[in-house]
Design an enzyme around this catalytic site. Structure first.
Site, PDB file in Angstrom:
ATOM      1  N   ARG A 112     -92.389  24.601  37.975  1.00 45.31           N
ATOM      2  CA  ARG A 112     -91.223  24.145  37.196  1.00 45.31           C
ATOM      3  C   ARG A 112     -91.183  22.608  37.141  1.00 45.31           C
ATOM      4  O   ARG A 112     -90.924  22.024  36.093  1.00 45.31           O
ATOM      5  CB  ARG A 112     -89.927  24.656  37.823  1.00 45.31           C
ATOM      6  CG  ARG A 112     -89.854  26.159  38.025  1.00 45.31           C
ATOM      7  CD  ARG A 112     -89.244  26.875  36.820  1.00 45.31           C
ATOM      8  NE  ARG A 112     -88.983  28.253  37.168  1.00 45.31           N
ATOM      9  CZ  ARG A 112     -89.844  29.276  37.007  1.00 45.31           C
ATOM     10  NH1 ARG A 112     -91.030  29.070  36.468  1.00 45.31           N
ATOM     11  NH2 ARG A 112     -89.510  30.505  37.352  1.00 45.31           N
TER      12      ARG A 112
ATOM     13  N   GLU B  91     -83.595  44.218  44.157  1.00 43.48           N
ATOM     14  CA  GLU B  91     -84.111  43.767  42.852  1.00 43.48           C
ATOM     15  C   GLU B  91     -85.420  44.472  42.495  1.00 43.48           C
ATOM     16  O   GLU B  91     -86.498  44.004  42.862  1.00 43.48           O
ATOM     17  CB  GLU B  91     -84.325  42.248  42.853  1.00 43.48           C
ATOM     18  CG  GLU B  91     -84.828  41.733  41.507  1.00 43.48           C
ATOM     19  CD  GLU B  91     -85.026  40.219  41.449  1.00 43.48           C
ATOM     20  OE1 GLU B  91     -84.786  39.530  42.464  1.00 43.48           O
ATOM     21  OE2 GLU B  91     -85.429  39.715  40.391  1.00 43.48           O
TER      22      GLU B  91
ATOM     23  N   LYS C 149     -79.913  44.261  41.378  1.00 44.77           N
ATOM     24  CA  LYS C 149     -80.342  43.197  40.453  1.00 44.77           C
ATOM     25  C   LYS C 149     -81.505  43.716  39.615  1.00 44.77           C
ATOM     26  O   LYS C 149     -82.662  43.571  39.994  1.00 44.77           O
ATOM     27  CB  LYS C 149     -80.739  41.936  41.239  1.00 44.77           C
ATOM     28  CG  LYS C 149     -81.270  40.812  40.342  1.00 44.77           C
ATOM     29  CD  LYS C 149     -81.397  39.484  41.073  1.00 44.77           C
ATOM     30  CE  LYS C 149     -82.065  38.444  40.196  1.00 44.77           C
ATOM     31  NZ  LYS C 149     -82.064  37.101  40.781  1.00 44.77           N
TER      32      LYS C 149
ATOM     33  N   SER D 162     -82.792  37.343  34.458  1.00 45.29           N
ATOM     34  CA  SER D 162     -83.043  36.976  33.058  1.00 45.29           C
ATOM     35  C   SER D 162     -84.484  37.275  32.656  1.00 45.29           C
ATOM     36  O   SER D 162     -84.747  37.551  31.475  1.00 45.29           O
ATOM     37  CB  SER D 162     -82.672  35.517  32.784  1.00 45.29           C
ATOM     38  OG  SER D 162     -83.323  34.616  33.636  1.00 45.29           O
ATOM     39  N   GLY D 163     -85.416  37.215  33.594  1.00 42.35           N
ATOM     40  CA  GLY D 163     -86.759  37.709  33.345  1.00 42.35           C
ATOM     41  C   GLY D 163     -87.568  36.982  32.295  1.00 42.35           C
ATOM     42  O   GLY D 163     -88.499  37.560  31.741  1.00 42.35           O
ATOM     43  N   GLY D 164     -87.202  35.751  31.992  1.00 44.25           N
ATOM     44  CA  GLY D 164     -87.959  35.018  30.972  1.00 44.25           C
ATOM     45  C   GLY D 164     -87.382  35.163  29.576  1.00 44.25           C
ATOM     46  O   GLY D 164     -87.982  34.699  28.604  1.00 44.25           O
TER      47      GLY D 164
ATOM     48  N   ARG E 140     -84.212  31.337  35.657  1.00 45.99           N
ATOM     49  CA  ARG E 140     -84.563  30.535  34.482  1.00 45.99           C
ATOM     50  C   ARG E 140     -83.418  30.467  33.482  1.00 45.99           C
ATOM     51  O   ARG E 140     -83.210  29.434  32.838  1.00 45.99           O
ATOM     52  CB  ARG E 140     -85.824  31.117  33.831  1.00 45.99           C
ATOM     53  CG  ARG E 140     -87.074  30.832  34.629  1.00 45.99           C
ATOM     54  CD  ARG E 140     -88.211  31.743  34.231  1.00 45.99           C
ATOM     55  NE  ARG E 140     -87.996  33.111  34.721  1.00 45.99           N
ATOM     56  CZ  ARG E 140     -88.858  34.115  34.544  1.00 45.99           C
ATOM     57  NH1 ARG E 140     -89.974  33.897  33.869  1.00 45.99           N
ATOM     58  NH2 ARG E 140     -88.613  35.312  35.031  1.00 45.99           N
TER      59      ARG E 140
HETATM   60  C1  5MM Z   1     -85.894  32.105  40.852  1.00 44.97           C
HETATM   61  O1  5MM Z   1     -87.108  32.855  40.916  1.00 44.97           O
HETATM   62  C2  5MM Z   1     -87.131  33.839  41.929  1.00 44.97           C
HETATM   63  C3  5MM Z   1     -88.235  33.639  42.882  1.00 44.97           C
HETATM   64  O2  5MM Z   1     -89.475  33.748  42.293  1.00 44.97           O
HETATM   65  P1  5MM Z   1     -90.834  33.466  43.149  1.00 44.97           P
HETATM   66  O3  5MM Z   1     -90.807  34.280  44.406  1.00 44.97           O
HETATM   67  O4  5MM Z   1     -91.904  33.908  42.194  1.00 44.97           O
HETATM   68  O5  5MM Z   1     -90.915  32.014  43.414  1.00 44.97           O
HETATM   69  C4  5MM Z   1     -87.096  35.215  41.271  1.00 44.97           C
HETATM   70  O6  5MM Z   1     -87.221  36.265  42.195  1.00 44.97           O
HETATM   71  C5  5MM Z   1     -85.789  35.335  40.587  1.00 44.97           C
HETATM   72  O7  5MM Z   1     -84.746  35.389  41.524  1.00 44.97           O
HETATM   73  C6  5MM Z   1     -85.661  36.560  39.718  1.00 44.97           C
HETATM   74  O8  5MM Z   1     -86.877  36.904  39.091  1.00 44.97           O
HETATM   75  C7  5MM Z   1     -84.648  36.287  38.656  1.00 44.97           C
HETATM   76  O9  5MM Z   1     -84.983  35.077  38.018  1.00 44.97           O
HETATM   77  P2  5MM Z   1     -85.089  35.040  36.446  1.00 44.97           P
HETATM   78  O10 5MM Z   1     -85.729  33.736  36.119  1.00 44.97           O
HETATM   79  O11 5MM Z   1     -85.922  36.236  36.054  1.00 44.97           O
HETATM   80  O12 5MM Z   1     -83.651  35.169  35.980  1.00 44.97           O
END
Ligand code: 5MM
Length: 336
Positions: free
Chosen positions: A33, A177, A219, A261-263, A295
């Site tokens: 990021r 999740e 989640k 949000s998943g991208g 994200r």
């Molecule tokens: C914020 O990203 C979280 C941690 O990811 P890594 O272990 O890959 O570093 C991730 O688990 C996040 O909490 C969820 O995927 C939800 O984030 P998004 O971006 O999908 O809303």
């Protein structure tokens, strides 16, 4: 801990008008990021980024809790106030990611298993002392070419159950999740099928492992077309399919669902949540339906910040906008 105490934490996490900020990027993800804005990833640059978010003046209006990473929960702001105390001063709960990330699932090409159960009980004891009141464990399920297999679904569900049991034992609310990965060209129907199979397996495991459902937050992904699918489904269909899938699979005594949000694009993640809550309002669904975006809440402020002190206020304004839009969508009253 008694399930009533866990339930009172859950109710704060999924309180009306609020959602959860996922700021638990592991160092590798946070580095990607920061690379995207040409900022060197160091312990201090990561701290500055999280400080910017956590010090946004009205954060407590739209954020109920923040999921942190191990490094982050031990950090403080420039004045030496720990992030846990800083968040608490704004009535925001502290949470912690406790999984050790996704790894290749043996014998299942293209599928993953989340690791981190070894030594988890001891780490939970420490995180509770540090001030965490909830935790997160993410399972990643991929779609396409025979995936997800029952093997991947079952092993990940079992791990989520073991994680949740340990957390509840230690007085911590587990965020469960199971993410159906959006990357790929799969259809919304394929996503729904994978989501349904996964959620059925997850709730079977939670039941088998004596989890108090009133003491968890689910989640999940929304039921949505793959990011590269042709003719991706629009928000009204995403909402209908998501709600119908949950009505088939999620017990009514689960108090709250906080979507990842998943991208999804910023606007997409808000509009889809808004449509889901419009259905919730009209059909009186049994769960609170909110956001736990990473994200979806951070992309805009990160782009505004660029690592420069003079951009902190603009970045916080961008975060406020993402939070306020998501908060409106969580009520089903968002207007673009
Ligand atoms: C914020 O990203 C979280 C941690 O990811 P890594 O272990 O890959 O570093 C991730 O688990 C996040 O909490 C969820 O995927 C939800 O984030 P998004 O971006 O999908 O809303």
């Amino acid at each position: 801990m008694a399930s009533a105490e866990l339930n009172s934490i859950v109710l704060k996490m999924v309180a009306r008008h609020k959602g959860i900020l996922a700021a638990d990027e592991s160092t590798g993800t946070m580095t990607k990021r920061l690379d995207s804005i040409d900022v060197e990833s160091t312990s201090d640059s990561r701290r500055q980024w999280r400080q910017l978010l956590f010090q946004t003046p009205d954060i407590g209006d739209y954020i109920s809790g923040v999921i942190m990473y191990d490094e982050t929960i031990r950090q403080s702001n420039d004045l030496g106030m720990s992030f846990v105390e800083l968040l608490a001063s704004n009535d925001v709960l502290s949470g912690i990611k406790v999984d050790n990330s996704t790894h290749d699932l043996a014998g299942a090409p293209g599928e993953f298993i989340t690791e981190g159960l070894d030594g988890l009980r001891g780490r939970l004891v420490e995180y509770y002392k540090l001030g965490a009141r909830f935790t997160k464990w993410r399972a990643l399920i991929t779609v396409g070419e025979g995936r997800p297999t029952d093997y991947a679904i079952r092993t990940n569900a079992h791990a989520l159950g073991r994680y949740a049991a340990l957390c509840q034992e230690q007085g911590l609310v587990p965020i469960v999740e199971p993410e159906i990965f959006m990357d790929g060209a799969h259809s919304i129907d394929d996503c729904r099928s994978a989501t349904k199979r996964s959620l059925i397996a997850v709730f079977e495991e939670l039941d088998a492992q004596n989890i108090a459902l009133e003491g968890i937050v689910l989640k999940p992904n929304m039921v949505i077309s793959g990011s590269d699918a042709p003719n991706r489904a629009q928000a009204t269909e995403v909402a209908r399919q998501t709600v119908d899938c949950f009505l088939d699979t999620v017990p009514t005594n689960v108090p709250g669902i906080a979507f990842l949000s998943g991208g999804q694009g910023d606007e997409e993640s808000v509009v889809n949540l808004n449509e889901i809550n419009k259905i919730a309002n009209s059909e009186k669904l049994p769960w609170e339906l909110t956001y736990s975006y990473g994200r979806g809440l951070q992309a805009a402020p990160l782009a505004a910040w660029l690592g420069r002190a003079e951009n902190v206020a603009a970045a916080q304004a961008a975060f406020q906008k993402r939070g306020r839009d998501s908060s409106a969508a969580r009520e089903g009253v968002y207007a673009s």
